[in-house]
Design a protein around this motif. Structure first.
Motif, PDB file in Angstrom:
ATOM      1  N   LEU A  38      -3.552 -10.230   4.269  1.00 36.97           N
ATOM      2  CA  LEU A  38      -4.246  -9.798   5.485  1.00 36.97           C
ATOM      3  C   LEU A  38      -4.848 -10.995   6.219  1.00 36.97           C
ATOM      4  O   LEU A  38      -4.774 -11.086   7.449  1.00 36.97           O
ATOM      5  CB  LEU A  38      -5.349  -8.794   5.134  1.00 36.97           C
ATOM      6  CG  LEU A  38      -4.883  -7.408   4.727  1.00 36.97           C
ATOM      7  CD1 LEU A  38      -6.042  -6.579   4.217  1.00 36.97           C
ATOM      8  CD2 LEU A  38      -4.217  -6.722   5.904  1.00 36.97           C
ATOM      9  N   LEU A  39      -5.448 -11.935   5.455  1.00 36.20           N
ATOM     10  CA  LEU A  39      -6.043 -13.113   6.081  1.00 36.20           C
ATOM     11  C   LEU A  39      -4.978 -13.941   6.788  1.00 36.20           C
ATOM     12  O   LEU A  39      -5.165 -14.400   7.917  1.00 36.20           O
ATOM     13  CB  LEU A  39      -6.759 -13.968   5.032  1.00 36.20           C
ATOM     14  CG  LEU A  39      -8.080 -13.413   4.507  1.00 36.20           C
ATOM     15  CD1 LEU A  39      -8.639 -14.322   3.422  1.00 36.20           C
ATOM     16  CD2 LEU A  39      -9.079 -13.272   5.640  1.00 36.20           C
ATOM     17  N   ASP A  76      -3.984 -12.324   9.948  1.00 38.68           N
ATOM     18  CA  ASP A  76      -5.026 -12.522  10.969  1.00 38.68           C
ATOM     19  C   ASP A  76      -4.874 -13.860  11.654  1.00 38.68           C
ATOM     20  O   ASP A  76      -4.918 -13.958  12.884  1.00 38.68           O
ATOM     21  CB  ASP A  76      -6.413 -12.499  10.318  1.00 38.68           C
ATOM     22  CG  ASP A  76      -6.869 -11.105  10.056  1.00 38.68           C
ATOM     23  OD1 ASP A  76      -6.151 -10.187  10.492  1.00 38.68           O
ATOM     24  OD2 ASP A  76      -7.920 -10.930   9.426  1.00 38.68           O
ATOM     25  N   ARG A 126     -12.607  -4.480  14.846  1.00 37.00           N
ATOM     26  CA  ARG A 126     -11.791  -5.584  15.307  1.00 37.00           C
ATOM     27  C   ARG A 126     -11.285  -5.386  16.719  1.00 37.00           C
ATOM     28  O   ARG A 126     -11.350  -6.290  17.546  1.00 37.00           O
ATOM     29  CB  ARG A 126     -10.569  -5.689  14.419  1.00 37.00           C
ATOM     30  CG  ARG A 126     -10.718  -6.774  13.455  1.00 37.00           C
ATOM     31  CD  ARG A 126      -9.448  -6.916  12.749  1.00 37.00           C
ATOM     32  NE  ARG A 126      -9.751  -7.582  11.518  1.00 37.00           N
ATOM     33  CZ  ARG A 126      -8.843  -7.900  10.644  1.00 37.00           C
ATOM     34  NH1 ARG A 126      -7.600  -7.575  10.871  1.00 37.00           N
ATOM     35  NH2 ARG A 126      -9.192  -8.519   9.557  1.00 37.00           N
ATOM     36  N   ILE A 148      -6.713  -6.000  -4.810  1.00 40.67           N
ATOM     37  CA  ILE A 148      -7.552  -6.420  -3.690  1.00 40.67           C
ATOM     38  C   ILE A 148      -7.337  -7.883  -3.279  1.00 40.67           C
ATOM     39  O   ILE A 148      -7.080  -8.141  -2.104  1.00 40.67           O
ATOM     40  CB  ILE A 148      -9.038  -6.113  -3.991  1.00 40.67           C
ATOM     41  CG1 ILE A 148      -9.226  -4.589  -4.062  1.00 40.67           C
ATOM     42  CG2 ILE A 148      -9.948  -6.700  -2.926  1.00 40.67           C
ATOM     43  CD1 ILE A 148     -10.579  -4.156  -4.537  1.00 40.67           C
ATOM     44  N   LEU A 181      -3.856  -8.300  -1.559  1.00 41.35           N
ATOM     45  CA  LEU A 181      -3.826  -7.726  -0.211  1.00 41.35           C
ATOM     46  C   LEU A 181      -4.666  -8.580   0.736  1.00 41.35           C
ATOM     47  O   LEU A 181      -4.261  -8.850   1.873  1.00 41.35           O
ATOM     48  CB  LEU A 181      -4.370  -6.297  -0.236  1.00 41.35           C
ATOM     49  CG  LEU A 181      -3.508  -5.297  -0.987  1.00 41.35           C
ATOM     50  CD1 LEU A 181      -4.233  -3.978  -1.125  1.00 41.35           C
ATOM     51  CD2 LEU A 181      -2.199  -5.089  -0.254  1.00 41.35           C
ATOM     52  N   LEU A 182      -5.837  -9.028   0.255  1.00 40.43           N
ATOM     53  CA  LEU A 182      -6.724  -9.842   1.082  1.00 40.43           C
ATOM     54  C   LEU A 182      -6.001 -11.109   1.550  1.00 40.43           C
ATOM     55  O   LEU A 182      -6.078 -11.471   2.728  1.00 40.43           O
ATOM     56  CB  LEU A 182      -7.982 -10.204   0.285  1.00 40.43           C
ATOM     57  CG  LEU A 182      -9.031 -10.999   1.048  1.00 40.43           C
ATOM     58  CD1 LEU A 182      -9.629 -10.150   2.147  1.00 40.43           C
ATOM     59  CD2 LEU A 182     -10.121 -11.500   0.119  1.00 40.43           C
ATOM     60  N   LEU A 185     -11.137  -4.171   4.531  1.00 37.50           N
ATOM     61  CA  LEU A 185      -9.753  -3.825   4.866  1.00 37.50           C
ATOM     62  C   LEU A 185      -8.824  -4.018   3.670  1.00 37.50           C
ATOM     63  O   LEU A 185      -7.818  -3.329   3.536  1.00 37.50           O
ATOM     64  CB  LEU A 185      -9.293  -4.719   6.031  1.00 37.50           C
ATOM     65  CG  LEU A 185      -8.245  -4.163   6.955  1.00 37.50           C
ATOM     66  CD1 LEU A 185      -8.721  -2.865   7.549  1.00 37.50           C
ATOM     67  CD2 LEU A 185      -7.951  -5.162   8.054  1.00 37.50           C
ATOM     68  N   ALA A 186      -9.176  -4.962   2.781  1.00 40.97           N
ATOM     69  CA  ALA A 186      -8.299  -5.275   1.652  1.00 40.97           C
ATOM     70  C   ALA A 186      -8.467  -4.294   0.505  1.00 40.97           C
ATOM     71  O   ALA A 186      -7.710  -4.351  -0.459  1.00 40.97           O
ATOM     72  CB  ALA A 186      -8.550  -6.694   1.160  1.00 40.97           C
ATOM     73  N   VAL A 187      -9.455  -3.406   0.575  1.00 44.21           N
ATOM     74  CA  VAL A 187      -9.625  -2.417  -0.491  1.00 44.21           C
ATOM     75  C   VAL A 187      -8.835  -1.169  -0.113  1.00 44.21           C
ATOM     76  O   VAL A 187      -9.146  -0.515   0.871  1.00 44.21           O
ATOM     77  CB  VAL A 187     -11.103  -2.048  -0.678  1.00 44.21           C
ATOM     78  CG1 VAL A 187     -11.267  -1.044  -1.796  1.00 44.21           C
ATOM     79  CG2 VAL A 187     -11.916  -3.295  -0.973  1.00 44.21           C
ATOM     80  N   PRO A 188      -7.787  -0.837  -0.882  1.00 42.51           N
ATOM     81  CA  PRO A 188      -6.996   0.346  -0.540  1.00 42.51           C
ATOM     82  C   PRO A 188      -7.848   1.621  -0.621  1.00 42.51           C
ATOM     83  O   PRO A 188      -8.697   1.730  -1.505  1.00 42.51           O
ATOM     84  CB  PRO A 188      -5.906   0.368  -1.608  1.00 42.51           C
ATOM     85  CG  PRO A 188      -5.900  -0.988  -2.206  1.00 42.51           C
ATOM     86  CD  PRO A 188      -7.272  -1.539  -2.050  1.00 42.51           C
ATOM     87  N   SER A 212     -12.691  -8.051   6.925  1.00 43.85           N
ATOM     88  CA  SER A 212     -11.464  -8.390   6.197  1.00 43.85           C
ATOM     89  C   SER A 212     -11.532  -7.902   4.757  1.00 43.85           C
ATOM     90  O   SER A 212     -10.549  -7.401   4.213  1.00 43.85           O
ATOM     91  CB  SER A 212     -11.236  -9.897   6.206  1.00 43.85           C
ATOM     92  OG  SER A 212     -11.087 -10.348   7.515  1.00 43.85           O
ATOM     93  N   LEU A 213     -12.708  -8.068   4.142  1.00 46.93           N
ATOM     94  CA  LEU A 213     -12.850  -7.651   2.746  1.00 46.93           C
ATOM     95  C   LEU A 213     -12.660  -6.148   2.596  1.00 46.93           C
ATOM     96  O   LEU A 213     -11.936  -5.688   1.713  1.00 46.93           O
ATOM     97  CB  LEU A 213     -14.228  -8.045   2.218  1.00 46.93           C
ATOM     98  CG  LEU A 213     -14.352  -9.478   1.702  1.00 46.93           C
ATOM     99  CD1 LEU A 213     -15.782  -9.785   1.313  1.00 46.93           C
ATOM    100  CD2 LEU A 213     -13.438  -9.662   0.491  1.00 46.93           C
ATOM    101  N   LEU A 244       0.835  -1.207   0.000  1.00 51.78           N
ATOM    102  CA  LEU A 244       0.000   0.000   0.000  1.00 51.78           C
ATOM    103  C   LEU A 244       0.869   1.255   0.000  1.00 51.78           C
ATOM    104  O   LEU A 244       0.563   2.229  -0.692  1.00 51.78           O
ATOM    105  CB  LEU A 244      -0.917   0.014   1.223  1.00 51.78           C
ATOM    106  CG  LEU A 244      -2.135  -0.890   1.162  1.00 51.78           C
ATOM    107  CD1 LEU A 244      -2.869  -0.870   2.480  1.00 51.78           C
ATOM    108  CD2 LEU A 244      -3.050  -0.434   0.049  1.00 51.78           C
TER     109      LEU A 244
END
Lengths: 308, 321
Positions: free
Chosen positions: A296-297, A300, B204, A289, A292-293, B140-143, B137-138, A243
């Motif tokens: 991120l997962l 987590d 969260r 997307i 990044l997802l 969060l993944a969108v910049p 989570s979804l 990012l």
């Protein structure tokens, strides 16, 4: 599902979305800088299937899309035809190809800068935690100073130290180096904590009692303790730094043309004409997307495991 | 309070050190405001030298730093070479615009995220909680950057929202209520992006901190005594879970000036963000320094406020004194 399965599945997901980026030279139908001047802002190609064979329309003609056309690419069309799965930009460059190459650069920037941050953080954290005293004081106060600044200013200020004209490779390495160098504080603090508590554990005290030196203690006993923190931090930092690269390149201060990155491709997408007419230029943002997802997962799941 | 004084002293020291460091960085940076002119063949090197002398940027470092300190203590933060005016009034306009944006966004974020986080924690493992966890989570993944551009595309295509900026054409002719409505209308898009960026994180943290106190022995004994669920959640669990939330509040207060930088630039909101970027590009260091020092000071004040609030609301940490 237990944790091991979830980690496995998420890793497979990451591998799947990252593979086309790493194999950009094979998957992309065109090199990233190739310009098709006669097709500026061409909309995404319409692909039709006739008898299970894919065809693409170019200027009223239909051309067959071939797998492995023999030029070392995954797919392509015969010479006078062109295939732009995600349209072209103002210079007639294939957005789909640039998106793959650009994704590779954004991903590599994320990995490289995360590696750099962790290496610096590990060094600073171990020194501060293990030796204590004035090195600890100096490093932690220095960290506070870095944390007191909005990170974008730090990035820009560091970027300003560099000469304006740099080669293509440098244009890729420098943003990564800057992002990585600026982000050492958080990993350093975490690792310092691990080392501080590890220093007092029985087996470390015992080893010291047997006369083990500093280098041996750090290498054999303390560094292995930091392993899980380092891995977890890596998964946290990689998407964060991707990012950061996107923001920096978007502002025109990171990866530079003609080399694509997800950030500098979005610069054109935010121009007013693109908002109205050339929506497909947003494709690199959409492509970011799932990548990044995935990270991120994974982060987590790993962070969750700490409490178990 | 001795602690407060100590903290203030520490903060002032930090800021002073930071200003010195930033100043040194601006010294070693390649080029200054007049570097561009040097490439212009119509302007002689003597003219450039004269301009630099007039602006005082050819003086040695300690003198310039001292001059800057004097300017700060006078309250005008030096002189912007690009805008030909003192920095302070320049910043005032921009700070207002930024604070409206981030203030609205922060308020909305907290109003949405805390109830959602509590709700999610109370239904841990059930469908509602799972759906909200995945959604978080979804999102969060969108910049932010991508969301901002996508929303701009949407508003241009549909005409539902203005495409960036802060005011419409003909703003000056509007009545004051209309003006207010116009600005609010322009705020919707950037505020949405900012809220979407910060809400998932806060949901969260709220969920995690409530879940943590739910496991505590006192919560179990309260449950065993038959205290109603709702009362248990709001009167017993929430106050105990407040600690990390207050720290986060300090953080979001502290980043009021710097959080919206990118969104402002994308949506053309005339706040500190675009001013800062322009100043960096043009090497207008007086503006850069002022913005940096202000946002660092904000960050510090935010943390300080959080600590004071913690001291007030969490009796557990008072025993340390």
């Amino acid at each position: 599902m237990n944790r091991r399965w979830r980690i496995g599945l998420t890793s497979i997901f990451i591998a799947l979305v990252v593979a086309p980026l790493l194999l950009a030279g094979f998957v992309a139908p065109y090199p990233y800088a190739e310009q098709h001047r006669e097709y500026p802002y061409a909309p995404p190609a319409a692909v039709r299937f006739v008898k299970a064979r894919p065809f693409v329309e170019v200027g009223g003609r239909w051309c067959e899309v071939r797998l492995l056309p023999g030029n070392g690419r995954l797919f392509g069309v015969a010479a006078p035809c062109v295939i732009f799965l995600s349209g072209t930009d103002g210079n007639g460059r294939d957005v789909f190809s640039r998106l793959l190459y650009g994704g590779r650069i954004s991903l590599m920037t994320g990995l490289l800068s995360a590696f750099l941050s962790l290496a610096l953080g590990l060094a600073a954290g171990v020194v501060a935690g293990y030796f204590g005293g004035w090195p600890d004081w100096l490093l932690m106060r220095g960290g506070e100073l870095v944390m007191a600044l909005p990170w974008l200013y730090l990035l820009l200020a560091t970027r300003a130290l560099l000469p304006l004209h740099i080669s293509a490779v440098e244009a890729f390495v420098w943003p990564a180096a800057i992002i990585g160098a600026v982000g050492w504080v958080r990993p350093a603090r975490l690792i310092r904590g691990v080392v501080l508590s590890g220093k007092e554990r029985g087996f470390v005290l015992a080893a010291r009692g047997f006369g083990a030196g500093h280098a041996y203690l750090i290498r054999r006993h303390l560094l292995p303790l930091t392993g899980s923190v380092v891995v977890t931090q890596a998964t946290v930092l990689i998407p964060l730094y991707m990012l950061a690269e996107m923001s920096l390149s978007f502002l025109g201060l990171g990866v530079e043309e003609p080399m694509p990155s997800w950030g500098n491709m979005l610069t054109e997408a935010s121009h007013y004409h693109a908002l109205i007419l050339h929506r497909w230029l947003l494709a690199p943002g959409v492509a970011a997307i799932p990548v990044l997802l995935g990270f991120l997962l994974l982060a987590d799941i790993l962070l969750d495991g700490r409490h178990d | 309070m001795k602690y407060l004084g100590w903290r203030l002293l520490h903060g002032v020291g930090l800021l002073a050190l930071l200003s010195l460091l930033s100043f040194m960085l601006s010294q070693v940076a390649s080029g200054d405001f007049y570097s561009q002119l040097r490439n212009d063949p119509r302007i002689s090197p003597e003219t450039v030298a004269a301009l630099r002398a007039q602006a005082g940027i050819d003086r040695p470092f300690p003198i310039r730093y001292a001059a800057w300190i004097v300017a700060v203590s006078r309250g005008d933060f030096g002189y912007s070479l690009a805008y030909h005016r003192p920095v302070a009034p320049l910043l005032e306009e921009r700070i207002g615009a930024t604070l409206i944006l981030t203030g609205a966004a922060t308020l909305t974020t907290w109003l949405i995220a805390v109830p959602l986080g509590i709700w999610s924690a109370a239904r841990r493992g059930k469908w509602g909680d799972r759906v909200s966890t995945v959604a978080v989570s979804l999102v969060l993944a969108v910049p932010d950057l991508v969301l901002a551009i996508a929303l701009l595309v949407l508003s241009v295509q549909t005409g539902w929202l203005p495409a960036g900026g802060k005011i419409s054409r003909g703003y000056a002719q509007m009545g004051s209520i209309q003006q207010l409505r116009d600005v609010a209308w322009h705020m919707v898009l950037p505020v949405t992006v900012l809220v979407a960026g910060s809400t998932p994180v806060l949901i969260r943290h709220t969920r995690a901190s409530i879940l943590e106190v739910m496991e505590a022995p006192f919560a179990m004994s309260a449950r065993a005594q038959g205290i109603p669920r709702r009362r248990l959640l709001y009167r017993h669990l929430l106050p105990a879970a407040l600690n990390p939330l207050i720290s986060l509040l300090g953080l979001s207060l502290g980043s009021l000036l710097s959080a919206s930088l990118l969104v402002e630039i994308v949506t053309g909101w005339p706040g500190l963000g675009p001013l800062f970027l322009e100043a960096v590009m043009a090497r207008d260091f007086a503006v850069v320094l002022a913005v940096v020092m202000l946002s660092a000071a904000f960050l510090f004040i935010g943390n300080l406020v959080a600590d004071l609030l913690l001291y007030r609301f969490d009796p557990r940490i008072r025993t340390v004194d």
